[in-house]
Design a protein around this motif. Structure first.
Motif, mmCIF file in Angstrom:
data_model
loop_
_atom_site.group_PDB
_atom_site.id
_atom_site.type_symbol
_atom_site.label_atom_id
_atom_site.label_comp_id
_atom_site.label_asym_id
_atom_site.label_seq_id
_atom_site.Cartn_x
_atom_site.Cartn_y
_atom_site.Cartn_z
ATOM 1 N N GLY A 115 0.823 -1.217 0.000
ATOM 2 C CA GLY A 115 0.000 0.000 0.000
ATOM 3 C C GLY A 115 0.847 1.252 0.000
ATOM 4 N N ASP A 172 -0.824 4.872 -0.248
ATOM 5 C CA ASP A 172 -1.415 5.321 1.018
ATOM 6 C C ASP A 172 -0.320 5.703 2.006
ATOM 7 N N CYS A 226 0.337 9.285 3.755
ATOM 8 C CA CYS A 226 0.403 9.416 5.213
ATOM 9 C C CYS A 226 1.684 10.119 5.634
ATOM 10 N N ASP A 273 -3.266 4.188 5.980
ATOM 11 C CA ASP A 273 -4.313 4.810 5.171
ATOM 12 C C ASP A 273 -4.987 5.961 5.916
ATOM 13 N N LYS A 286 -9.002 6.595 5.442
ATOM 14 C CA LYS A 286 -9.567 5.978 4.239
ATOM 15 C C LYS A 286 -10.100 4.613 4.657
ATOM 16 N N SER A 315 -9.766 0.729 3.175
ATOM 17 C CA SER A 315 -9.240 0.742 1.813
ATOM 18 C C SER A 315 -8.370 -0.471 1.533
ATOM 19 N N SER A 316 -7.751 -1.058 2.568
ATOM 20 C CA SER A 316 -6.855 -2.192 2.343
ATOM 21 C C SER A 316 -7.563 -3.536 2.397
#
Length: 325
Positions: free
Chosen positions: A11, A14, A18, A111, A237, A240-241
């Motif tokens: 990821g 993201d 961050c 995220d 978010k 999201s993962s």
């Protein structure tokens, strides 16, 4: 200074978003990005971002340890080498810091995007209120920044309930802080004195999920105070993962975790009463997900039977549940 731990697994975008927000924070801190064996371009992409942004960084392997006090605003890219899950991945980062772990630490989901003053507000609050050992910021949705995901919550009888979930920031009547008995691992700020002698903060019994619920069970049993600092704000978010993973498989793991956790942390009598009541709740939830009554009964029965014989939920258990070979 605060140690900020950010876990990455496939990821990097993201994680880079961050990190961009973190490096707008004016406070003193250092960051450990713990990569859980990503199979995409996470390592070179994150390293390229750190290099082009002029951020002092080093690369380390799991099992390495800091040899000196980190420079303020530096970053360490820790290669865990495999997918350790949330708890073990974060604990590996804490063990890397070892004796150089500062007074405060922050576990932060990759995220998330943070307000520049949120860390200062958490640090100021915990310094002014020594009775509190763990804090969370107000967590809002990334896509709807005035809408709240949670302000912590309460933990009761094997359940948890978020405060101000899906409400708007203007709905919050309290000022300053809320006392909470539950907070998520999405943004967990605490005194490093909570880290155990083995370098762990979170239970490693559960590969996916439950680590924050277990953490709060232990905090509440020990009567340690937690709070949500309402003027410290981040944006999440949400999911999201994990949003593409199998819903029934995730539900199975979620409740298997919970049954094991409650069994391990309560009396036999309480667990007997709780498990029968909670099984009905799980059966109803599975029916709402589209299962027939018979299918829902069989799955909740399987969860209870598995929870009676298992002490941990491993990566293999998780992969089998979501159908990943």
């Amino acid at each position: 200074m605060t140690a900020i731990i950010v876990l990455n697994w496939n990821g990097y975008q993201d994680t880079i978003d961050c990190l961009k927000s973190i490096y707008h924070i004016p406070s003193d801190f250092f960051v450990v990005v713990a990569d859980n064996g990503s199979t995409d371009d996470s390592i070179p992409q994150i390293e390229s971002f750190l290099h082009t942004s002029g951020i002092a960084y080093s690369i380390a392997q799991r099992g390495d340890f800091l040899k000196e006090t980190p420079i303020s605003r530096s970053c360490f890219l820790l290669r865990n080498g495999q997918n350790l899950g949330f708890a073990r991945g974060n604990n590996a980062a804490l063990r890397f810091c070892g004796q150089y772990l500062p007074e405060h630490l922050l576990l932060l989901n990759n995220d998330t995007v943070v307000e520049a003053d949120f860390l200062m507000r958490l640090e100021t609050f915990i310094q002014a209120h020594p009775m509190y050992e763990t804090l969370t910021p107000m967590i809002c949705y990334h896509k709807e920044k005035e809408k709240i995901w949670n302000c912590g919550g309460k933990q009761f009888w094997g359940f948890r309930k978020y405060y101000y979930a899906n409400r708007y920031r203007s709905d919050v009547k309290e000022t300053g802080h809320l006392d909470v008995t539950f907070l998520t691992g999405c943004a967990l700020f605490c005194r490093s004195s909570l880290v155990k002698e083995n370098g762990a903060l979170l239970s490693e019994n559960f590969f996916f999920g439950e680590e924050d619920f277990n953490f709060c069970l232990n905090m509440n049993r020990q009567k340690r105070k937690m709070a949500c600092v309402l003027d410290a704000v981040i944006y999440h978010k949400v999911s999201s993962s994990t949003k593409k993973q199998d819903s029934i498989g995730k539900t199975y793991i979620y409740y298997l975790n919970r049954f094991i956790d409650i069994r391990q942390n309560s009396s036999s009598l309480f667990y007997l009463l709780w498990s029968h009541t909670y099984a009905i709740y799980v059966w109803l939830l599975l029916k709402r997900k589209g299962m027939t009554s018979a299918q829902a009964y069989r799955l909740q029965k399987r969860i209870r039977e598995e929870a009676a014989r298992k002490e941990t939920v491993s990566l293999d258990d998780y992969l089998a549940a979501i159908g990943v070979k």
